[in-house]
Design a protein around this motif. Structure first.
Motif, PDB file in Angstrom:
ATOM      1  N   ASP A  37      -8.995   2.319  -5.589  1.00 26.26           N
ATOM      2  CA  ASP A  37      -8.709   2.269  -4.157  1.00 26.26           C
ATOM      3  C   ASP A  37      -7.490   1.394  -3.881  1.00 26.26           C
ATOM      4  OD1 ASP A  37     -10.989   3.748  -4.016  1.00 26.26           O
ATOM      5  OD2 ASP A  37     -12.142   2.329  -2.819  1.00 26.26           O
ATOM      6  N   ASP A  38      -7.397   0.253  -4.556  1.00 28.99           N
ATOM      7  CA  ASP A  38      -6.261  -0.649  -4.345  1.00 28.99           C
ATOM      8  C   ASP A  38      -4.952   0.004  -4.761  1.00 28.99           C
ATOM      9  OD1 ASP A  38      -7.945  -2.593  -3.383  1.00 28.99           O
ATOM     10  OD2 ASP A  38      -8.048  -3.713  -5.265  1.00 28.99           O
ATOM     11  N   GLU A  39      -4.987   0.776  -5.828  1.00 36.18           N
ATOM     12  CA  GLU A  39      -3.771   1.455  -6.271  1.00 36.18           C
ATOM     13  C   GLU A  39      -3.363   2.538  -5.289  1.00 36.18           C
ATOM     14  OE1 GLU A  39      -3.890   1.111 -11.135  1.00 36.18           O
ATOM     15  OE2 GLU A  39      -5.334   2.446 -10.144  1.00 36.18           O
ATOM     16  N   LEU A  40      -4.342   3.222  -4.710  1.00 37.30           N
ATOM     17  CA  LEU A  40      -4.018   4.233  -3.707  1.00 37.30           C
ATOM     18  C   LEU A  40      -3.389   3.596  -2.472  1.00 37.30           C
ATOM     19  CD1 LEU A  40      -7.194   6.513  -3.862  1.00 37.30           C
ATOM     20  CD2 LEU A  40      -4.906   7.060  -4.698  1.00 37.30           C
TER      21      LEU A  40
ATOM     22  N   VAL B 147      -2.414   3.897   5.626  1.00 39.36           N
ATOM     23  CA  VAL B 147      -3.824   3.552   5.442  1.00 39.36           C
ATOM     24  C   VAL B 147      -3.893   2.133   4.901  1.00 39.36           C
ATOM     25  CG1 VAL B 147      -5.989   4.115   4.284  1.00 39.36           C
ATOM     26  CG2 VAL B 147      -4.428   5.953   4.963  1.00 39.36           C
ATOM     27  N   VAL B 148      -4.744   1.312   5.515  1.00 39.46           N
ATOM     28  CA  VAL B 148      -4.925  -0.057   5.030  1.00 39.46           C
ATOM     29  C   VAL B 148      -6.407  -0.324   4.824  1.00 39.46           C
ATOM     30  CG1 VAL B 148      -2.838  -0.902   6.141  1.00 39.46           C
ATOM     31  CG2 VAL B 148      -5.023  -1.065   7.351  1.00 39.46           C
ATOM     32  N   GLN B 149      -6.703  -1.210   3.887  1.00 34.75           N
ATOM     33  CA  GLN B 149      -8.068  -1.634   3.613  1.00 34.75           C
ATOM     34  C   GLN B 149      -8.257  -3.065   4.100  1.00 34.75           C
ATOM     35  OE1 GLN B 149      -9.340   0.810  -0.272  1.00 34.75           O
ATOM     36  NE2 GLN B 149      -7.846  -0.770  -0.718  1.00 34.75           N
ATOM     37  N   THR B 150      -9.491  -3.393   4.457  1.00 28.68           N
ATOM     38  CA  THR B 150      -9.736  -4.702   5.057  1.00 28.68           C
ATOM     39  C   THR B 150     -10.678  -5.570   4.236  1.00 28.68           C
ATOM     40  OG1 THR B 150     -11.441  -3.681   6.444  1.00 28.68           O
ATOM     41  CG2 THR B 150      -9.259  -3.974   7.422  1.00 28.68           C
TER      42      THR B 150
ATOM     43  N   ASN C 250       6.291  -0.597   6.889  1.00 28.41           N
ATOM     44  CA  ASN C 250       6.678   0.800   6.663  1.00 28.41           C
ATOM     45  C   ASN C 250       5.739   1.443   5.638  1.00 28.41           C
ATOM     46  OD1 ASN C 250       8.212   3.078   6.979  1.00 28.41           O
ATOM     47  ND2 ASN C 250      10.148   2.107   6.435  1.00 28.41           N
ATOM     48  N   ILE C 251       4.486   1.680   6.040  1.00 23.06           N
ATOM     49  CA  ILE C 251       3.435   2.031   5.079  1.00 23.06           C
ATOM     50  C   ILE C 251       3.024   3.493   5.116  1.00 23.06           C
ATOM     51  CG2 ILE C 251       2.527  -0.314   4.999  1.00 23.06           C
ATOM     52  CD1 ILE C 251       0.299   0.631   6.918  1.00 23.06           C
ATOM     53  N   GLY C 252       3.852   4.353   5.705  1.00 22.26           N
ATOM     54  CA  GLY C 252       3.573   5.785   5.621  1.00 22.26           C
ATOM     55  C   GLY C 252       3.960   6.331   4.253  1.00 22.26           C
ATOM     56  N   ASP C 253       3.891   7.642   4.133  1.00 23.16           N
ATOM     57  CA  ASP C 253       4.280   8.313   2.884  1.00 23.16           C
ATOM     58  C   ASP C 253       5.134   9.511   3.255  1.00 23.16           C
ATOM     59  OD1 ASP C 253       4.533   9.294   0.326  1.00 23.16           O
ATOM     60  OD2 ASP C 253       2.491  10.090   0.215  1.00 23.16           O
ATOM     61  N   THR C 254       6.408   9.242   3.528  1.00 18.51           N
ATOM     62  CA  THR C 254       7.295  10.252   4.096  1.00 18.51           C
ATOM     63  C   THR C 254       7.514  11.432   3.156  1.00 18.51           C
ATOM     64  OG1 THR C 254       8.430   8.568   5.403  1.00 18.51           O
ATOM     65  CG2 THR C 254       9.599  10.639   5.033  1.00 18.51           C
ATOM     66  N   ALA C 255       7.665  11.161   1.879  1.00 15.32           N
ATOM     67  CA  ALA C 255       7.965  12.229   0.922  1.00 15.32           C
ATOM     68  C   ALA C 255       6.718  12.817   0.273  1.00 15.32           C
ATOM     69  CB  ALA C 255       8.900  11.694  -0.157  1.00 15.32           C
ATOM     70  N   GLY C 256       5.543  12.336   0.630  1.00 12.46           N
ATOM     71  CA  GLY C 256       4.322  12.830   0.008  1.00 12.46           C
ATOM     72  C   GLY C 256       4.253  12.527  -1.470  1.00 12.46           C
ATOM     73  N   ARG C 257       4.814  11.398  -1.871  1.00 17.39           N
ATOM     74  CA  ARG C 257       4.875  11.064  -3.295  1.00 17.39           C
ATOM     75  C   ARG C 257       3.632  10.330  -3.792  1.00 17.39           C
ATOM     76  NH1 ARG C 257       6.730   5.778  -4.294  1.00 17.39           N
ATOM     77  NH2 ARG C 257       7.000   4.577  -2.368  1.00 17.39           N
ATOM     78  N   CYS C 258       2.787   9.854  -2.863  1.00 14.48           N
ATOM     79  CA  CYS C 258       1.622   9.055  -3.260  1.00 14.48           C
ATOM     80  C   CYS C 258       0.425   9.944  -3.565  1.00 14.48           C
ATOM     81  CB  CYS C 258       1.256   8.070  -2.158  1.00 14.48           C
ATOM     82  SG  CYS C 258       2.563   6.883  -1.777  1.00 14.48           S
ATOM     83  N   ALA C 259      -0.371   9.522  -4.522  1.00 13.33           N
ATOM     84  CA  ALA C 259      -1.566  10.280  -4.898  1.00 13.33           C
ATOM     85  C   ALA C 259      -2.615  10.196  -3.805  1.00 13.33           C
ATOM     86  CB  ALA C 259      -2.125   9.737  -6.207  1.00 13.33           C
ATOM     87  N   GLY C 260      -3.504  11.184  -3.796  1.00 13.20           N
ATOM     88  CA  GLY C 260      -4.593  11.213  -2.841  1.00 13.20           C
ATOM     89  C   GLY C 260      -5.900  10.754  -3.450  1.00 13.20           C
TER      90      GLY C 260
END
Length: 608
Positions: free
Chosen positions: A88-91, A309-312, A70-80
């Motif tokens: 990047d890891d914190e984002l 968004v995921v990083q590899t 469940n890796i979306g951001d429904t409430a828009g609470r995450c920084a851009g």
């Protein structure tokens, strides 16, 4: 001494009365003797009912309950990405499942417990994920006032156990490497009543991240946000072609000057069953394993409801790790083995240049699209999209393979020469080198280079035919030639050539702003596109395709290479809308496909 009773052992004598319409309706059980029973959507019909009772502790491609990360951001609470205080890891770490709150319950997998009868007032129960990766699994219980996070040490009262309970389950993370966690988890329901301990289990697995294929219609086209004149011209031409092709959605933008929209991201999705044959879907932007490529950070602006968004991982900025080196064979079946989501392909550029282990581990872990590995060691950029693509087709497969075909391109030039046009210029672009058809065809080194390329393309084609069973007679052959590249092994982004067979105009990408740490490691090969590679374009749907304009010899007012490419696609039932990418992309080693990206419809179900 405690006695342990398993619901699965008693299922033969257990009569289960379950609601048929919705997993939200209550479940009841008839047995007088206490039995612990936990059920999930094991048969993948989007509901939890008696059809899920059999084989619920097993998990296979055909049967077993599915969980979404469940890796979306429904409430828009995450920084851009503009928040420079965050790494990047914190984002990446901020999303709907990064804490213990039910930000997006619509993506919970349904789980139910049957009423447990005959318990004493002192009885209590627990539900917990057990086994490897249990810390990734979140469990919520449905209360009257909404969803409540259910910890491992929380207890259910005897009264609650007697009514049957509704739970929602999701994952904090995707499957990244099978060596770490394959996404499989077991939910254990335990009821303790004095000395008696009742247990039951159900197995679930996190959905794989599925990559789009070309049978899925494009629904959004992305390009980078760039103020370079040649790129603005490219975007304008692209917008015009989209309009002509009947594509009405406005162009979406990545906030980066990196010109290679295909390479720093691949779009995919996770899905699980919902009622009535529908699916719950979370889209995923996958960042290429090129951590020093700053364009990847711009992807965090895309995060939102149902979009993660995921990083590899990766190391530095190697061309083989770009996602132009990643394509998808559409769904098929061969020798009794079904690939309902198709299979990914990528190129191995050889020792020291092969895709990073983080790249290969990630796509291996998304087990539903078992990778096919091709040989790209002969190419300086080393991407599979330079010579192969997959097209919809009216055949038994519903698709076919298109390859860049050297003999077909030479035939176009030789026919022109035989017709007395040997003095015609090979290129019609004003920035291209000046040479005639006669001069090119007399160049033995050029012919030898293209014979090498022809053999390598055919070798890769045979790999694909063997892996898919597609008849070679159905392969679409698109005219194209290669040349020896003068790219250096390590060059600053967006690219330089040690030798410059082509010269960009003064307003070209040569003046692009470059982050000093962004240095590219190229492959050990030397081949690159001579004419813009027509197979390296943007497929919109079953009938419309946007390739690069060929800028071939113009004879009697007709670009003969462009005409040959158009005819080859027309025979496959596809209309082309060619655009000019010579200065924006071709000069730098890429084409239309490299400079664009798309999200697509998600009509297929990977579990079918």
């Amino acid at each position: 001494m405690s006695s342990i009773r398993s619901a699965s052992a008693l299922m033969g004598t257990l009569t289960i009365l379950l609601a048929a319409c919705s997993s939200e309706e209550p479940l009841t059980a008839a047995p007088v003797e206490p039995v612990a029973t936990i059920l999930a959507d094991t048969n993948r019909d989007g509901r939890v009912n008696d059809l899920d009772a059999d084989d619920k502790t097993d998990w296979s491609a055909e049967r077993g309950a599915i969980i979404l990360a469940n890796i979306g951001d429904t409430a828009g609470r995450c920084a851009g990405p503009d928040d420079d205080s965050l790494s990047d890891d914190e984002l990446e770490a901020c999303h709907d499942a990064s804490d213990d709150l039910p930000h997006a319950p619509d993506y919970f997998a349904p789980v139910r417990t049957l009423p447990v009868n005959g318990l004493s007032d002192d009885a209590f129960g627990t539900v917990a994920a057990v086994g490897v990766g249990y810390e990734n699994i979140r469990i919520f219980i449905r209360r009257e006032d909404g969803w409540e996070y259910f910890t491992r040490d929380m207890q259910l009262s005897a009264e609650e156990l007697s009514t049957g309970l509704t739970f929602g389950v999701d994952s904090r993370d995707i499957i990244r490497s099978e060596d770490i966690w394959n996404g499989v988890t077991t939910l254990e329901f335990t009821v303790t009543d004095g000395a008696d301990v009742l247990t039951d289990r159900v197995t679930m697995r996190v959905a794989p991240v599925v990559i789009h294929n070309h049978l899925e219609r494009a629904n959004e086209v992305y390009v980078p946000q760039s103020d370079l004149p040649v790129h603005r011209e490219f975007v304008d031409d692209l917008a015009g072609a989209l309009t002509e092709a009947g594509f009405t959605a406005p162009l979406a933008r990545f906030d980066t000057i990196d010109n290679w929209a295909q390479d720093f991201v691949e779009f995919g999705y996770m899905s699980m069953p919902a009622p009535d044959g529908e699916a719950k879907i979370i889209r995923v932007a996958i960042r290429s394993p090129q951590p020093t490529r700053s364009a990847g950070r711009s992807l965090f602006a895309l995060k939102g409801p149902g979009f993660g968004v995921v990083q590899t991982g990766g190391d530095n900025y190697h061309q083989a790790d770009s996602f132009g080196n990643l394509e998808t064979i559409p769904p098929y079946e061969l020798d009794g083995v079904s690939y309902p989501a198709g299979r990914v392909i990528y190129g191995d550029a050889g020792d020291g240049y092969a895709p990073h282990s983080d790249f290969t581990n990630f796509f291996d872990a998304q087990w539903v699209q078992e990778p096919v590995v091709l040989d790209t060691s002969w190419l300086i950029i080393a991407h599979v999209d330079e010579f192969v693509q997959f097209l919809p087709a009216d055949n038994a497969y519903g698709w076919t393979i298109a390859i860049k075909d050297v003999p077909a391109a030479f035939e176009v030039l030789r026919e022109a020469q035989a017709a007395g046009h040997g003095e015609a210029q090979v290129f019609s672009h004003p920035e291209a080198p000046q040479m005639t058809i006669d001069e090119l065809l007399a160049d033995e080194a050029f012919s030898e280079d293209n014979e090498l390329a022809r053999r390598r393309v055919e070798l890769n084609l045979q790999i694909l035919l063997a892996e898919t069973g597609l008849p070679e007679s159905e392969v679409v052959r698109i005219p194209g030639l290669f040349e020896y590249s003068g790219f250096s092994d390590v060059a600053p982004h967006p690219g330089v050539r040690d030798e410059q067979p082509l010269r960009p105009s003064d307003n070209s990408m040569a003046d692009a702003e470059v982050t000093p740490r962004e240095y590219i490691t190229y492959s050990q090969g030397h081949m690159i596109a001579f004419y813009p590679a027509a197979v390296n374009g943007l497929l919109l749907d079953r009938e419309n395709y946007i390739p690069p304009k060929q800028w071939g010899p113009v004879i009697d007012g007709v670009d003969i290479m462009e005409a040959a490419v158009t005819e080859a696609y027309a025979e496959a039932g596809i209309t082309v809308w060619s655009i000019d990418d010579w200065l924006s992309h071709h000069w730098w080693g890429g084409e239309v496909h490299c400079g664009t990206n798309v999200t697509r419809d998600t009509t297929g179900l990977w579990w079918d």
